[in-house]
Design a protein around this motif. Structure first.
Motif, PDB file in Angstrom:
ATOM      1  N   SER A 155      10.006   6.014   4.371  1.00 59.05           N
ATOM      2  CA  SER A 155      10.176   5.652   5.784  1.00 59.05           C
ATOM      3  C   SER A 155       9.033   4.794   6.304  1.00 59.05           C
ATOM      4  O   SER A 155       9.181   4.100   7.312  1.00 59.05           O
ATOM      5  CB  SER A 155      10.285   6.927   6.639  1.00 59.05           C
ATOM      6  OG  SER A 155       9.022   7.555   6.808  1.00 59.05           O
ATOM      7  N   ILE A 156       7.874   4.835   5.610  1.00 59.47           N
ATOM      8  CA  ILE A 156       6.736   4.001   6.020  1.00 59.47           C
ATOM      9  C   ILE A 156       6.555   2.817   5.062  1.00 59.47           C
ATOM     10  O   ILE A 156       5.503   2.193   5.034  1.00 59.47           O
ATOM     11  CB  ILE A 156       5.438   4.821   6.102  1.00 59.47           C
ATOM     12  CG1 ILE A 156       5.079   5.447   4.754  1.00 59.47           C
ATOM     13  CG2 ILE A 156       5.549   5.889   7.173  1.00 59.47           C
ATOM     14  CD1 ILE A 156       3.722   6.151   4.742  1.00 59.47           C
ATOM     15  N   GLY A 157       7.582   2.550   4.266  1.00 66.22           N
ATOM     16  CA  GLY A 157       7.568   1.369   3.404  1.00 66.22           C
ATOM     17  C   GLY A 157       6.875   1.545   2.078  1.00 66.22           C
ATOM     18  O   GLY A 157       6.517   0.550   1.437  1.00 66.22           O
ATOM     19  N   ARG A 158       6.704   2.779   1.626  1.00 64.70           N
ATOM     20  CA  ARG A 158       6.046   3.024   0.344  1.00 64.70           C
ATOM     21  C   ARG A 158       7.030   3.611  -0.659  1.00 64.70           C
ATOM     22  O   ARG A 158       7.800   4.520  -0.333  1.00 64.70           O
ATOM     23  CB  ARG A 158       4.866   3.979   0.503  1.00 64.70           C
ATOM     24  CG  ARG A 158       3.629   3.331   1.098  1.00 64.70           C
ATOM     25  CD  ARG A 158       2.520   4.363   1.187  1.00 64.70           C
ATOM     26  NE  ARG A 158       1.267   3.757   1.615  1.00 64.70           N
ATOM     27  CZ  ARG A 158       0.294   3.387   0.801  1.00 64.70           C
ATOM     28  NH1 ARG A 158       0.436   3.556  -0.508  1.00 64.70           N
ATOM     29  NH2 ARG A 158      -0.819   2.855   1.267  1.00 64.70           N
ATOM     30  N   GLU A 159       6.991   3.089  -1.872  1.00 63.85           N
ATOM     31  CA  GLU A 159       7.778   3.652  -2.955  1.00 63.85           C
ATOM     32  C   GLU A 159       6.923   4.702  -3.665  1.00 63.85           C
ATOM     33  O   GLU A 159       5.849   4.394  -4.163  1.00 63.85           O
ATOM     34  CB  GLU A 159       8.186   2.554  -3.945  1.00 63.85           C
ATOM     35  CG  GLU A 159       9.223   3.006  -4.971  1.00 63.85           C
ATOM     36  CD  GLU A 159      10.551   3.393  -4.350  1.00 63.85           C
ATOM     37  OE1 GLU A 159      11.218   4.271  -4.923  1.00 63.85           O
ATOM     38  OE2 GLU A 159      10.918   2.825  -3.283  1.00 63.85           O
ATOM     39  N   PRO A 160       7.379   5.957  -3.711  1.00 63.64           N
ATOM     40  CA  PRO A 160       6.571   7.016  -4.334  1.00 63.64           C
ATOM     41  C   PRO A 160       6.276   6.710  -5.799  1.00 63.64           C
ATOM     42  O   PRO A 160       7.141   6.225  -6.529  1.00 63.64           O
ATOM     43  CB  PRO A 160       7.468   8.256  -4.205  1.00 63.64           C
ATOM     44  CG  PRO A 160       8.390   7.942  -3.076  1.00 63.64           C
ATOM     45  CD  PRO A 160       8.632   6.464  -3.146  1.00 63.64           C
TER      46      PRO A 160
END
Length: 344
Positions: A155-160
């Motif tokens: 949701s904050i633009g980061r791919e885990p």
């Protein structure tokens, strides 16, 4: 500190319909202290490390409490050498993560000041019923599933990014560092300049800025044209050798195809990200080959050696290195062509 508060983070989780359990307790500074309050509830406790490398790039490593994280191994897997990682200074908690001491958490990357921080998660979290993390403050622990943590990060633009911290793969010429892609593309020193896009007051000002290269690019271009010989000691230091290659490759690309300062910087960062680790390994190979040849020459040294024989030996050495140098140049041209097509 002007980062997100605990209450704001919990509200964000509720907006995303993420299910979590909240446990309030006294302030804790260690995993052992946290375990006294929530350890009996099952699931995985987490230990979180805030690290930096020699180029002032930062990392948050979030691992299960019982996972051993060998920093020398992790550093090598990132392509930083075995001693490339160290604990970040405490003041960086305030300026970058914007959390108090003892509150390092995967949630801290939500702050804009942490946009260049690389987050590495223990793959063991995925197998747990739930995992415990501090919600930006260490007087509270929340429990949630790894999939819900993923939902928040996306949701904050980061791919885990999940990592097996117990793995220790070999790194060499034919086996590049497996985690090199997760090294941040910008350091804290350059983050504020490479990610701010100036707004022109007038259309003509914007057009002028789009055509005129930055002073940095102009200086690099002049250096490429005027400085055909490497600085003293360059080839004895693979880091400087690679930096010189990447800098010249970037400058030539920008000189060939200028689309403005911001795009030029993006191109330069992308070239550095894709070429640096591979060039470093190749440069090290060339350096080691030269050392090996030099040692071999020393063991075969004769008391009276003519200049002609010495010249012949170095000619042979040069011929042996030419294919590797050609390969290095070919890779540089390849990435330049790729960047040229991408930004055309």
């Amino acid at each position: 500190m002007g980062g997100l508060t605990k209450e704001q983070l919990l509200a964000r989780l509720q907006e995303l319909q993420i299910v979590y359990s909240k446990y309030e307790h006294e302030v804790v500074l260690t995993v052992e202290a946290q375990a006294k309050h929530v350890g009996h509830l099952g699931g995985a406790l987490s230990k979180n490390l805030f690290l930096k490398d020699k180029k002032h790039r930062f990392y948050v490593v979030s691992a299960m409490a019982n996972t051993k994280v060998d920093l020398s191994v992790l550093s090598a897997r990132l392509g930083l050498g075995k001693g490339g990682l160290r604990m970040a200074p405490e003041e960086a908690l305030d300026t970058i993560l914007q959390v108090p001491r003892g509150c390092v958490t995967p949630f801290a990357v939500v702050n804009e000041s942490a946009r260049h921080v690389s987050l590495l998660l223990d793959q063991g979290f995925k197998n747990q019923e739930h995992c415990f993390f501090h919600p930006l403050n260490n007087d509270t622990s929340i429990a949630l599933h790894a999939s819900d943590l993923d939902k928040f990060l996306k949701s904050i633009g980061r791919e885990p990014v999940y990592v097996d911290f117990l793995a220790n793969p070999s790194v060499g010429k034919d086996q590049p560092p497996d985690l090199a892609a997760f090294v941040p593309s910008a350091s804290e020193k350059t983050a504020n300049t490479t990610n701010s896009i100036p707004v022109a007051d007038k259309p003509e000002d914007a057009a002028a800025k789009a055509v005129k290269p930055s002073k940095k690019v102009q200086n690099v271009q002049e250096k490429v044209v005027n400085d055909s010989s490497p600085p003293s000691g360059l080839f004895a230091n693979t880091e400087k050798f690679v930096e010189e290659i990447v800098e010249k490759t970037s400058a030539l690309l920008i000189k060939e195809k200028t689309h403005g300062e911001q795009l030029g910087t993006m191109a330069e960062d992308l070239i550095r990200k894709h070429l640096s680790s591979e060039f470093k390994m190749l440069a090290m190979t060339l350096k080691n080959t030269a050392y090996a040849e030099g040692f071999k020459a020393g063991t075969q040294h004769k008391p009276k050696r003519s200049k002609g024989n010495l010249s012949c030996h170095f000619t042979k050495l040069s011929c042996n290195l030419v294919p590797d140098i050609h390969q290095l140049i070919k890779k540089g041209n390849g990435i330049s062509s790729y960047m040229y097509d991408t930004f055309s």
